[in-house]
Design a protein around this motif. Structure first.
Motif, PDB file in Angstrom:
ATOM      1  N   GLY A 271       0.776  -1.233   0.000  1.00  0.00           N
ATOM      2  CA  GLY A 271       0.000   0.000   0.000  1.00  0.00           C
ATOM      3  C   GLY A 271       0.803   1.276   0.000  1.00  0.00           C
ATOM      4  O   GLY A 271       0.417   2.282  -0.605  1.00  0.00           O
TER       5      GLY A 271
ATOM      6  N   ASP B 270      -1.665  -5.994  -2.510  1.00  0.00           N
ATOM      7  CA  ASP B 270      -1.810  -4.625  -2.993  1.00  0.00           C
ATOM      8  C   ASP B 270      -2.904  -3.936  -2.176  1.00  0.00           C
ATOM      9  O   ASP B 270      -4.005  -3.677  -2.662  1.00  0.00           O
ATOM     10  N   ALA B 271      -2.581  -3.650  -0.917  1.00  0.00           N
ATOM     11  CA  ALA B 271      -3.539  -3.058   0.010  1.00  0.00           C
ATOM     12  C   ALA B 271      -2.767  -2.390   1.146  1.00  0.00           C
ATOM     13  O   ALA B 271      -1.538  -2.461   1.208  1.00  0.00           O
ATOM     14  N   PHE B 272      -3.499  -1.734   2.051  1.00  0.00           N
ATOM     15  CA  PHE B 272      -2.870  -1.101   3.206  1.00  0.00           C
ATOM     16  C   PHE B 272      -2.877  -2.021   4.425  1.00  0.00           C
ATOM     17  O   PHE B 272      -2.206  -1.743   5.414  1.00  0.00           O
TER      18      PHE B 272
ATOM     19  N   PRO C 292      -8.027  -8.249  -1.716  1.00  0.00           N
ATOM     20  CA  PRO C 292      -6.645  -8.435  -2.180  1.00  0.00           C
ATOM     21  C   PRO C 292      -6.120  -9.844  -1.973  1.00  0.00           C
ATOM     22  O   PRO C 292      -5.311 -10.323  -2.767  1.00  0.00           O
TER      23      PRO C 292
ATOM     24  N   THR D 168     -16.818  -2.286  -1.943  1.00  0.00           N
ATOM     25  CA  THR D 168     -15.606  -3.089  -1.753  1.00  0.00           C
ATOM     26  C   THR D 168     -15.867  -4.586  -1.821  1.00  0.00           C
ATOM     27  O   THR D 168     -15.165  -5.318  -2.530  1.00  0.00           O
TER      28      THR D 168
ATOM     29  N   SER E 202      -7.008  -1.531  -8.894  1.00  0.00           N
ATOM     30  CA  SER E 202      -6.013  -1.480  -7.825  1.00  0.00           C
ATOM     31  C   SER E 202      -6.166  -0.245  -6.958  1.00  0.00           C
ATOM     32  O   SER E 202      -6.085  -0.308  -5.739  1.00  0.00           O
TER      33      SER E 202
ATOM     34  N   LYS F 118      -7.709  -0.083  -2.913  1.00  0.00           N
ATOM     35  CA  LYS F 118      -6.926   0.375  -1.760  1.00  0.00           C
ATOM     36  C   LYS F 118      -7.544   1.587  -1.075  1.00  0.00           C
ATOM     37  O   LYS F 118      -7.502   1.689   0.149  1.00  0.00           O
TER      38      LYS F 118
END
Length: 314
Positions: free
Chosen positions: A16, A175-177, A183, A258, A268, A272
């Motif tokens: 992220g 690919d995330a926080f 993801p 989401t 993407s 995020k």
């Protein structure tokens, strides 16, 4: 189709913040301020509801539950995000990812259910005020709150179990926080159709049904309010419910966007940024919206400050 070249993953890399090298210190300061404000403001609501007699009502009982939930919500993600921003480490263990996903997704489900219960409370209070003490009793409030928490934890247990039954074939970059279901599903090299079916089917119970009930309750509330002859009475009723409706629209909109869309169609950037809406922004706004627009909370706050000043003086 299941890929046979499967390796054991012991940790995940959170991507992220990897492309935000130039503003990591700014993000760290911003997230830290948001986290501290969210924690302190929600603690303030919980304590105020405990010490002031005017706030010992079903509405503030549920609001206290929402404040506890928001503290847990932000604590499940932001401290780790702050660590990633400060140390540039960016990795989380496999077990750590399982635990973070379980608790975070539990809080998502609990808030969906709790917001619906709070809407029901406002519906009874405005549409059936004489029957309110009979319907919304203390015992009923406890049962509703317990059902929300139990339903959220059970929902998360199902999704977490099936998410980590999937095979991961070497690529461990999320690919995330933070660890989240979309993801993880995109990272898997196995068949995710069951997981998507679970998200959609259970989502009907956890998200769509509560949201429909909330909208239906507000149709009844608005219909009742419009029948009030005095403009002051209509304004007071709308003020009571408008804050809850703002939170509902913000929260449900971002959650449905989401989780209740096919995973392959999620971009993407949106994948995020949108989760930050309900995981960070909503817990920050909840106490502000519910307290700054509420006369009872303002009076309780002034009374508490006056008592503290008198105690300090003597």
């Amino acid at each position: 189709m299941k890929v046979q070249n499967q390796t054991m993953i012991t940790e995940f890399i959170i991507l992220g913040f990897k492309n935000l090298q130039g503003i990591q210190l700014l993000l760290f300061s911003g997230f830290l301020i948001i986290y501290l404000f969210t924690i302190l403001w929600n603690f303030f609501i919980i304590i105020l509801a405990m010490v002031d007699r005017r706030l010992k009502t079903p509405m503030y009982f549920f609001l206290g539950n929402l404040s506890i939930l928001d503290i847990c919500y932000t604590t499940s993600t932001i401290p780790q995000m702050l660590d990633f921003l400060l140390t540039d480490r960016g990795s989380i263990s496999y077990v750590g990812c399982v635990l973070q996903l379980y608790f975070f997704f539990s809080f998502v489900g609990i808030e969906c259910l709790l917001l619906a219960v709070m809407a029901f409370d406002r519906y009874v209070a405005i549409c059936h005020p004489l029957r309110y003490p009979l319907i919304i009793r203390r015992h009923a409030c406890l049962q509703l709150a317990m059902a929300c928490w139990a339903g959220g934890f059970l929902n998360s247990a199902v999704h977490t179990h099936f998410a980590f039954q999937l095979p991961f074939c070497g690529d461990n970059r999320l690919d995330a926080f933070y660890c989240d279901i979309p993801p993880l599903l995109k990272l898997s090299c196995g068949d995710i159709s069951l997981n998507q079916t679970l998200l959609l089917s259970i989502g009907l119970i956890i998200a769509w049904t509560p949201m429909f009930c909330i909208l239906l309750s507000y149709v009844c509330i608005i219909s009742t309010v419009l029948k009030i002859r005095s403009a002051e009475g209509r304004q007071k009723a709308f003020s009571t419910c408008s804050s809850h409706l703002i939170v509902v629209l913000l929260y449900y909109g971002s959650c449905i966007f989401t989780y209740l869309r096919p995973v392959p169609s999620q971009s993407s950037v949106n994948g995020k940024l949108i989760p930050l809406m309900y995981s960070i922004l909503t817990p920050l706004l909840n106490p502000v919206i519910y307290t700054l627009r509420n006369k009872d909370v303002k009076k309780a706050w002034r009374t508490t400050l006056e008592k503290r000043e008198m105690c300090f003086f003597f």
